[in-house]
Design an enzyme around this catalytic site. Structure first.
Site, short mmCIF file in Angstrom:
data_model
loop_
_atom_site.label_atom_id
_atom_site.label_comp_id
_atom_site.label_asym_id
_atom_site.label_seq_id
_atom_site.Cartn_x
_atom_site.Cartn_y
_atom_site.Cartn_z
N HIS A 135 0.81 -1.22 0.00
CA HIS A 135 0.00 0.00 0.00
C HIS A 135 0.84 1.27 0.00
O HIS A 135 0.32 2.37 -0.17
CB HIS A 135 -0.91 -0.03 1.24
CG HIS A 135 -2.15 0.77 1.09
ND1 HIS A 135 -2.49 1.80 1.93
CD2 HIS A 135 -3.15 0.71 0.18
CE1 HIS A 135 -3.64 2.33 1.57
NE2 HIS A 135 -4.07 1.69 0.51
N HIS A 173 -8.98 10.84 -0.24
CA HIS A 173 -8.24 9.57 -0.25
C HIS A 173 -6.97 9.72 0.58
O HIS A 173 -6.25 8.75 0.81
CB HIS A 173 -7.91 9.17 -1.69
CG HIS A 173 -7.34 7.80 -1.84
ND1 HIS A 173 -6.00 7.55 -2.02
CD2 HIS A 173 -7.94 6.59 -1.80
CE1 HIS A 173 -5.80 6.25 -2.12
NE2 HIS A 173 -6.95 5.63 -1.98
#
Length: 639
Positions: free
Chosen positions: A291, A522
């Site tokens: 990630h 985000h």
């Protein structure tokens, strides 16, 4: 959903409201709820008046998950064995990108043009138009006493005074509302924290403190020799086009976490780009993800590190709120025997993070880092790597690394005893049956750590107020992207149903100071701020969402820390920016620019606004048919 349960949509909605809003009364009428939202969001934008007649005339059900990598950030512990379900979800997300081999060239061009709003040609054209307008109205403005050599950067100055045109020069750009990337980078020193540019917001919010990917890769930032991107999702063709033409064939390494068919698909895509090589990050613990979002940019003059929150796909750089930390250019070491590290240990920690991949493909980049002087790095690295970490390694990663740094260099307990903690993120994992299982104990205790805490083990400190900024259903509904923007905020009903206790911690996403209230966040950030929201004891921007997979969970009576995913972020502490105890913060960039003291540019407004009665968090897999979104659409996810 109603067809499967035997309930009507209204009954489903009422059931969900009762389940996830235990602290509130029964849901009010829709008009009443909208008025509540208006009060809660204070200055929040109203729905755009620029909707087309087609979108306003009917309700179209939509479902698109482009950019929603966080769907797999953390799985329910009860679901860890269900590998087939994970593969199915991954396939859904990966295939949400435009399959460029299955569409015509004209269709592909149209899609890319719609998403890739900030290309060089558009910037040049807009700048030219601005200059022409300025010249046409020059007779109505007083002449600036500095003429064409004016050094003033304030856009209001350019609007008030006439400047003789000098197109395509630094002097002209200094007064232009469209600031050049290098100037924008210099404006927010020493923090060097930016947001991404957002389509369809006022220019003033993009002209200061905002960069896009082309800005970061621009020749004005440095003459590239090679580059390396760590990320979760890649659109290679789009990524290559973000580089200046002179750099589009330079060596490029992509570090990813794809396995199986996804990796084969990625290798096939890379065959079209001979200069691109791939490095797969090992993921030995089930349901972990790669990630981390980082760029390593090697120039002819040095090395730059960029740590950010956006996937390398067009949608993430278009209308989302994303965060970016940009390092200075680190010069080569004059003496190879020197260590060249900063007081924050930035170089040591970065090398330790890269070493955790155990990949020969990263060895050249480890050597590049070793060869550069990073004394000017003024942030701490807070990273996570998969594993069950024990002994001294336990405090090197996740929330325990944050705890260690705050214990050594964090705030004094007397300063922050009434200061709340704030977490802001785009996805939530399974946190346990109650708040004490992990959130307010293990995780929040690390964030609550003050200077000297590790020397006083066993001494309990008061738990501060915890606020969690997470988009509500109406935050998504009224966003620039409408319900479609919720694809990158993948909190699922299955996970939420197991932790209804979490809802009272939630706060609205409000970013009036940065003009991004309607740009779906985000970005992921964590901070400890003063009650009035004007000071911060520390601030983190990171790829880590609110999950055990990202931050780690203690096992075996606290003797080991289990982490599933790769994550990376940077921690800002006041002592590295000229302050003793805390630093001033503001989301209003005009205040940041005018302040005589270095002020941190927040991505959202403080203090936060808690949910009010009738609000609920956004659930990516729950139908929304009661009210249409910005484009007149409903939300009908697949069952």
């Amino acid at each position: 959903m109603a067809a499967h349960t035997g309930l009507t949509d209204e009954e489903v909605a009422r059931t969900l409201q009762t389940q996830f809003d235990l602290e509130y009364a029964e849901q009010e009428e829709l008009k009443e709820k909208d008025s509540k939202l208006a009060r809660a969001m204070a200055k929040a934008h109203t729905m755009s008046d620029s909707e087309s007649d087609d979108s306003a005339s009917g309700k179209t059900s939509i479902w698109l998950r482009t950019g929603s990598e966080d769907l797999f950030d953390d799985y329910d512990d009860d679901n860890l064995h269900d590998t087939s379900k994970k593969k199915s979800h991954q396939s859904t997300v990966k295939n949400a990108k435009v399959n460029e081999k299955d569409v015509s060239k004209s269709t592909k061009k149209e899609v890319l043009e719609n998403l890739d709003v900030y290309d060089d040609e558009t910037d040049v054209e807009d700048s030219t138009n601005d200059e022409e307008k300025a010249e046409s109205s020059s007779s109505k403005k007083p002449l600036c006493k500095y003429g064409s050599k004016c050094y003033r950067k304030n856009p209001s100055h350019a609007e008030e005074f006439y400047h003789p045109s000098k197109r395509k020069t630094d002097d002209a750009a200094a007064c232009s509302p469209e600031k050049r990337p290098k100037q924008a980078y210099q404006e927010l020193q020493p923090f060097n924290f930016f947001l991404t540019k957002v389509k369809d917001i006022k220019n003033q919010y993009n002209s200061t403190g905002a960069l896009n990917l082309k800005d970061l890769l621009s020749e004005r930032m440095g003459s590239l020799k090679s580059s390396c991107h760590f990320n979760f999702m890649f659109d290679m063709e789009w990524l290559v086009k973000q580089y200046p033409e002179s750099s589009r064939k330079l060596p490029l390494l992509l570090v990813h976490g794809d396995q199986g068919r996804d990796e084969l698909r990625m290798k096939a895509e890379a065959q079209d780009f001979p200069h691109i090589s791939l490095c797969r990050a090992p993921l030995d613990i089930p349901y972990g993800t790669h990630h981390t979002k980082m760029m390593l940019l090697l120039y002819t003059t040095g090395l730059r590190v960029v740590i950010h929150t956006a996937n390398l796909i067009p949608n993430d750089w278009c209308q989302k709120t994303q965060g970016i930390w940009v390092s200075p250019v680190f010069s080569p070491l004059a003496n190879a025997s020197e260590k060249g590290d900063s007081p924050t240990g930035f170089k040591t920690d970065l090398l330790q993070y890269l070493a955790a991949y155990k990949s020969g493909k990263l060895a050249p980049w480890e050597r590049h880092i070793q060869a550069h002087d990073m004394k000017t790095a003024n942030v701490h690295i807070i990273g996570s790597v998969p594993g069950r970490h024990v002994l001294s390694q336990k405090n090197c990663w996740g929330h325990l690394k944050l705890k260690k740094v705050l214990s050594e260099r964090g705030p004094e307990p007397t300063l922050v005893q009434n200061w709340p903690l704030l977490g802001q993120f785009s996805s939530i994992g399974s946190l346990g049956p109650n708040k004490e299982a992990w959130l307010t104990t293990e995780w929040a205790q690390s964030l609550n750590t003050c200077k000297g805490a590790l020397m006083m083990q066993g001494v309990k400190t008061p738990q501060p107020k915890l606020n969690l900024v997470f988009p509500s259903k109406d935050n998504i509904r009224l966003s620039l992207e409408g319900y479609n923007g919720g694809g990158c905020v993948p909190y699922s009903i299955k996970t939420a149903s197991k932790q209804p206790w979490l809802t009272p911690f939630f706060c609205q996403w409000i970013s009036e100071g940065r003009g991004r209230t309607k740009a779906v966040p985000h970005i992921k950030t964590y901070t400890r701020h003063s009650p009035d929201g004007t000071q911060a004891a520390w601030f983190i921007v990171t790829s880590a969402n609110l999950s055990k997979a990202a931050w780690g969970a203690l096992e075996k009576k606290g003797s080991q820390l289990m982490i599933r995913s790769y994550e990376l972020g940077v921690l800002f502490l006041p002592q590295y920016f000229g302050y003793k105890t805390s630093f001033p913060v503001s989301s209003k960039l005009e205040d940041v620019e005018k302040s005589e003291k270095a002020t941190f540019p927040l991505p959202y407004d403080l203090p936060p606004t808690t949910y009010v009665r009738g609000d609920r968090p956004w659930f990516v897999d729950v139908p929304c048919v009661d009210l249409p979104d910005t484009f007149g659409n409903n939300w009908c996810p697949p069952l």
